[in-house]
Design a protein around this motif. Sequence first.
Motif, mmCIF file in Angstrom:
data_model
loop_
_atom_site.group_PDB
_atom_site.id
_atom_site.type_symbol
_atom_site.label_atom_id
_atom_site.label_comp_id
_atom_site.label_asym_id
_atom_site.label_seq_id
_atom_site.Cartn_x
_atom_site.Cartn_y
_atom_site.Cartn_z
ATOM 1 N N PHE A 49 -5.593 -8.761 -17.455
ATOM 2 C CA PHE A 49 -5.150 -9.830 -16.552
ATOM 3 C C PHE A 49 -6.002 -9.867 -15.304
ATOM 4 O O PHE A 49 -6.479 -8.849 -14.827
ATOM 5 C CB PHE A 49 -3.687 -9.614 -16.172
ATOM 6 C CG PHE A 49 -2.764 -9.700 -17.353
ATOM 7 C CD1 PHE A 49 -2.514 -10.934 -17.951
ATOM 8 C CD2 PHE A 49 -2.158 -8.569 -17.864
ATOM 9 C CE1 PHE A 49 -1.664 -11.030 -19.041
ATOM 10 C CE2 PHE A 49 -1.311 -8.651 -18.951
ATOM 11 C CZ PHE A 49 -1.068 -9.889 -19.536
ATOM 12 N N GLU A 50 -6.188 -11.078 -14.823
ATOM 13 C CA GLU A 50 -6.851 -11.195 -13.526
ATOM 14 C C GLU A 50 -6.238 -12.341 -12.736
ATOM 15 O O GLU A 50 -5.577 -13.219 -13.292
ATOM 16 C CB GLU A 50 -8.358 -11.381 -13.699
ATOM 17 C CG GLU A 50 -8.729 -12.571 -14.540
ATOM 18 C CD GLU A 50 -10.223 -12.625 -14.827
ATOM 19 O OE1 GLU A 50 -10.735 -13.730 -15.008
ATOM 20 O OE2 GLU A 50 -10.858 -11.549 -14.840
ATOM 21 N N LYS B 84 0.545 -17.155 -14.663
ATOM 22 C CA LYS B 84 -0.459 -17.314 -15.706
ATOM 23 C C LYS B 84 -1.634 -16.430 -15.345
ATOM 24 O O LYS B 84 -2.045 -16.393 -14.210
ATOM 25 C CB LYS B 84 -0.933 -18.770 -15.761
ATOM 26 C CG LYS B 84 -0.011 -19.647 -16.547
ATOM 27 C CD LYS B 84 -0.615 -21.028 -16.689
ATOM 28 C CE LYS B 84 0.513 -22.035 -16.806
ATOM 29 N NZ LYS B 84 0.333 -23.194 -15.978
ATOM 30 N N PHE B 85 -2.144 -15.773 -16.326
ATOM 31 C CA PHE B 85 -3.300 -14.944 -16.054
ATOM 32 C C PHE B 85 -4.395 -15.271 -17.038
ATOM 33 O O PHE B 85 -4.133 -15.534 -18.206
ATOM 34 C CB PHE B 85 -2.956 -13.465 -16.159
ATOM 35 C CG PHE B 85 -1.960 -13.042 -15.142
ATOM 36 C CD1 PHE B 85 -2.328 -12.942 -13.818
ATOM 37 C CD2 PHE B 85 -0.653 -12.769 -15.496
ATOM 38 C CE1 PHE B 85 -1.407 -12.569 -12.867
ATOM 39 C CE2 PHE B 85 0.263 -12.397 -14.545
ATOM 40 C CZ PHE B 85 -0.106 -12.294 -13.232
ATOM 41 N N GLN B 86 -5.626 -15.250 -16.553
ATOM 42 C CA GLN B 86 -6.731 -15.431 -17.479
ATOM 43 C C GLN B 86 -6.973 -14.114 -18.179
ATOM 44 O O GLN B 86 -6.892 -13.058 -17.583
ATOM 45 C CB GLN B 86 -8.003 -15.830 -16.711
ATOM 46 C CG GLN B 86 -7.933 -17.217 -16.155
ATOM 47 C CD GLN B 86 -8.090 -17.246 -14.656
ATOM 48 O OE1 GLN B 86 -8.491 -16.269 -14.036
ATOM 49 N NE2 GLN B 86 -7.775 -18.377 -14.055
ATOM 50 N N GLU B 87 -7.269 -14.213 -19.468
ATOM 51 C CA GLU B 87 -7.630 -12.994 -20.167
ATOM 52 C C GLU B 87 -9.103 -12.725 -19.910
ATOM 53 O O GLU B 87 -9.928 -13.624 -19.982
ATOM 54 C CB GLU B 87 -7.374 -13.147 -21.669
ATOM 55 C CG GLU B 87 -5.893 -13.054 -21.984
ATOM 56 C CD GLU B 87 -5.605 -13.456 -23.415
ATOM 57 O OE1 GLU B 87 -6.465 -13.215 -24.285
ATOM 58 O OE2 GLU B 87 -4.538 -14.029 -23.637
ATOM 59 N N LEU B 128 -0.516 -6.208 -7.237
ATOM 60 C CA LEU B 128 -1.514 -5.896 -6.207
ATOM 61 C C LEU B 128 -2.272 -4.621 -6.591
ATOM 62 O O LEU B 128 -3.470 -4.501 -6.399
ATOM 63 C CB LEU B 128 -0.860 -5.717 -4.833
ATOM 64 C CG LEU B 128 -0.471 -6.995 -4.094
ATOM 65 C CD1 LEU B 128 0.326 -6.669 -2.842
ATOM 66 C CD2 LEU B 128 -1.704 -7.818 -3.720
ATOM 67 N N ASN B 129 -1.543 -3.672 -7.147
ATOM 68 C CA ASN B 129 -2.174 -2.419 -7.544
ATOM 69 C C ASN B 129 -2.982 -2.574 -8.834
ATOM 70 O O ASN B 129 -4.148 -2.197 -8.907
ATOM 71 C CB ASN B 129 -1.114 -1.329 -7.726
ATOM 72 C CG ASN B 129 -1.697 -0.044 -8.306
ATOM 73 O OD1 ASN B 129 -1.500 0.271 -9.477
ATOM 74 N ND2 ASN B 129 -2.456 0.692 -7.491
ATOM 75 N N ARG B 130 -2.375 -3.178 -9.848
ATOM 76 C CA ARG B 130 -3.033 -3.227 -11.166
ATOM 77 C C ARG B 130 -4.126 -4.291 -11.248
ATOM 78 O O ARG B 130 -5.132 -4.085 -11.902
ATOM 79 C CB ARG B 130 -1.979 -3.491 -12.257
ATOM 80 C CG ARG B 130 -1.073 -2.330 -12.540
ATOM 81 C CD ARG B 130 -1.809 -1.180 -13.184
ATOM 82 N NE ARG B 130 -2.080 -0.090 -12.264
ATOM 83 C CZ ARG B 130 -2.919 0.910 -12.534
ATOM 84 N NH1 ARG B 130 -3.572 0.959 -13.678
ATOM 85 N NH2 ARG B 130 -3.127 1.857 -11.644
ATOM 86 N N ILE B 131 -3.936 -5.436 -10.622
ATOM 87 C CA ILE B 131 -4.934 -6.503 -10.735
ATOM 88 C C ILE B 131 -5.909 -6.479 -9.564
ATOM 89 O O ILE B 131 -7.110 -6.511 -9.748
ATOM 90 C CB ILE B 131 -4.259 -7.887 -10.861
ATOM 91 C CG1 ILE B 131 -3.409 -7.931 -12.121
ATOM 92 C CG2 ILE B 131 -5.312 -9.001 -10.896
ATOM 93 C CD1 ILE B 131 -2.634 -9.201 -12.324
#
Lengths: 305, 168
Positions: A49-50, B84-87, B128-131
């Motif tokens: 994820f980004e 929504k997140f882009q892969e 905030l931590n993971r992305i």
Amino acid sequence: MKKSYKNHTESSYLAKWLNNELTDMQLKEHISEADFKAYEKIKKGMEFFEAPDFDAEKIQFQLKNNMSQKKVKKVHFQRNVFIVTAAAIALLFSLYLYTSNLTSNFKTTYGEKKTFVLLDGSEVELNAKSTLHYKNKNWNSKRKVTLEGEAFFKVNKGSTFQVETENGTVTVLGTKFNINSQSNFFSVQCYEGKVMVIQEKDTTYLTKGDAFQSNNNVIEKWNFSENNPSWQNGETSFKSTPLRVVISSLEKQFGVEITYKNIDVNQLYTGSFSNSNVEMALKSVFIPMQINYLIKNKKVFLSKK
Amino acid sequence: MKDNSVCEPKNFDIIFASHANDLRNYLYYKFGNLEIAEDIVQESYLKLWINCAKVSIEKSKSYLFTIASNLFIDEKRHQKVVLKFQEKKTNSFHIESPEFILEEKEFLIKLQNTLANLPSKQREVFLLNRIDKKKYAEIAEMLEISVKAVEKRMQKALLIIRKEIGNI
């Protein structure tokens, strides 16, 4: 069970493991092999994820625009230094009081359509027989206008922008939308961005293509795909709108007086009429509704078929 | 005007460049609405500009985050969050059979839905931590909470995700 959960959260071993303060081996002392596999999978999955792209330039550009409007105010304060006489100060002050308490009024009459620009560069297009007014005071910090009738708004980004009507309040940050406010009839269409409609206790959010209508407190919502309200192109259209509102629109558009007998004006009309020809307009509304009409010297009489 | 004043346009630009993206992401993770998150970023910076004489450069970051959170509370837009997140294209995840890839995809969709349904307190910290790869201490500073509180939220986020996702 509850106690062990509490202990777990207190020690935050998972948080420490994610932060590499605990090794895999150390984590496994706390949890089962199956749990470990699951957490490992979640950790790896998160790498897919980004965040969405961030267009810093666009946001900074809009921000600078807003900042330059705020700056004007500051310059005025610095000029105080150069003011020489007390008389000048008094004069300026009274002038300020006068202008800041001024109310700006805009009005359209029968069949008229007018576009004007507000203090912040936002645009308003008023449809026939409508009024809009606002106070010049505190405009920069509080953009608030009052509307009677129908108008299309193109609001520049900035502080919240509020439109008050007798039927409810619409609040936005920067967007395009249309409001039609008549007695006990209120409709709002959002053409860009996001708007918030407050009617007494209820709040509704509309995004692009959402329409909201309240008729005698009966609320209806639908989607549309047009980019502008039809009245801007010389056509007035309605969707499940009570006939009384359609009749009042005809009156405002053509400056005619419509009287009727034994007609249910709360029945709903869906359709449109052209703003250029009164005969054609009457035809397109009343023929499908099975209503006879007679026009004489700007007066229209309606009767049952 | 002092060199280190926030009112100095050059300094203001630096403050924008250093925190605007973080602020936008934080608001997005918290509330799930990109457009409004960006509007609030603008409003917060505008407020900082208006009050530039009262805020020091060191305090400007926490000022922005506080203003932004308050603005959102004013807006009352606590709707159900849809994230929504882009892969990412690059993947060092696995190179496996088509069935396996399909399974992975299903897992990611499930993970995404779980993230969207996390309570916002846990979600903002976790993402905030993971992305954004923010350290716990940085997150603590942004949200004006203790590092311990950040750890608790991370822990809880993982426990909830684990529970939601079930056996895989």
